[in-house]
Motif scaffolding. Structure first.
Motif, PDB file in Angstrom:
ATOM      1  N   SER A  19       0.800  -1.228   0.000  1.00  0.00           N
ATOM      2  CA  SER A  19       0.000   0.000   0.000  1.00  0.00           C
ATOM      3  C   SER A  19       0.833   1.279   0.000  1.00  0.00           C
ATOM      4  CB  SER A  19      -0.958   0.006   1.198  1.00  0.00           C
ATOM      5  OG  SER A  19      -0.229   0.057   2.406  1.00  0.00           O
ATOM      6  N   GLN A  20       1.852   1.337   0.850  1.00  0.00           N
ATOM      7  CA  GLN A  20       2.586   2.601   0.937  1.00  0.00           C
ATOM      8  C   GLN A  20       4.096   2.450   0.934  1.00  0.00           C
ATOM      9  OE1 GLN A  20       0.712   3.892   4.540  1.00  0.00           O
ATOM     10  NE2 GLN A  20       2.368   3.150   5.847  1.00  0.00           N
ATOM     11  N   GLY A  21       4.592   1.254   0.987  1.00  0.00           N
ATOM     12  CA  GLY A  21       6.032   1.041   0.998  1.00  0.00           C
ATOM     13  C   GLY A  21       6.563   0.913   2.412  1.00  0.00           C
ATOM     14  N   LEU A  22       7.775   0.380   2.516  1.00  0.00           N
ATOM     15  CA  LEU A  22       8.380   0.144   3.813  1.00  0.00           C
ATOM     16  C   LEU A  22       9.608   1.024   4.010  1.00  0.00           C
ATOM     17  CD1 LEU A  22       8.418  -3.773   3.837  1.00  0.00           C
ATOM     18  CD2 LEU A  22       6.764  -2.285   4.946  1.00  0.00           C
ATOM     19  N   THR A  23       9.885   1.338   5.271  1.00  0.00           N
ATOM     20  CA  THR A  23      11.138   2.022   5.582  1.00  0.00           C
ATOM     21  C   THR A  23      12.254   1.002   5.460  1.00  0.00           C
ATOM     22  OG1 THR A  23      11.069   1.497   7.929  1.00  0.00           O
ATOM     23  CG2 THR A  23       9.953   3.539   7.238  1.00  0.00           C
ATOM     24  N   VAL A  24      13.489   1.460   5.495  1.00  0.00           N
ATOM     25  CA  VAL A  24      14.634   0.557   5.404  1.00  0.00           C
ATOM     26  C   VAL A  24      14.617  -0.444   6.562  1.00  0.00           C
ATOM     27  CG1 VAL A  24      17.154   0.443   5.452  1.00  0.00           C
ATOM     28  CG2 VAL A  24      16.024   2.253   4.170  1.00  0.00           C
ATOM     29  N   GLU A  25      14.304   0.043   7.762  1.00  0.00           N
ATOM     30  CA  GLU A  25      14.265  -0.833   8.932  1.00  0.00           C
ATOM     31  C   GLU A  25      13.163  -1.888   8.796  1.00  0.00           C
ATOM     32  OE1 GLU A  25      14.096   2.591   9.300  1.00  0.00           O
ATOM     33  OE2 GLU A  25      16.220   2.853   9.754  1.00  0.00           O
TER      34      GLU A  25
END
Length: 78
Positions: A19-25
């Motif tokens: 839906s919105q993408g993930l942070t690197v972590e």
């Protein structure tokens, strides 16, 4: 078996990724959780397969020789 919390976290991260993408972590966490899930699945599947016996319609055991050897080896260790 993976805990319920870890399985739920995998689902949450998957939905968020779509839906919105993930942070690197979060992406690193997702990779770690997926690896742990696959390792657990493979171990479970291997144990299941190594304990299977195959019979033909007449009731004769036709388990492949390679599998029988593995089963015999495992039984000696137990």
């Amino acid at each position: 078996m993976l805990s319920k919390e870890k399985l739920q976290r995998i689902s949450v991260l998957s939905k968020k990724s779509k839906s919105q993408g993930l942070t690197v972590e979060e992406a690193k966490e997702q990779t770690t959780l997926r690896k742990e899930y696959l390792d657990t699945f493979r171990t479970s599947m291997r144990e299941t397969i190594e304990n299977v016996r195959v019979f033909d319609p007449e009731g004769n055991e036709v388990t492949p020789e390679k599998l029988r050897q593995k089963q015999n080896k495992n039984n000696r260790l137990n």
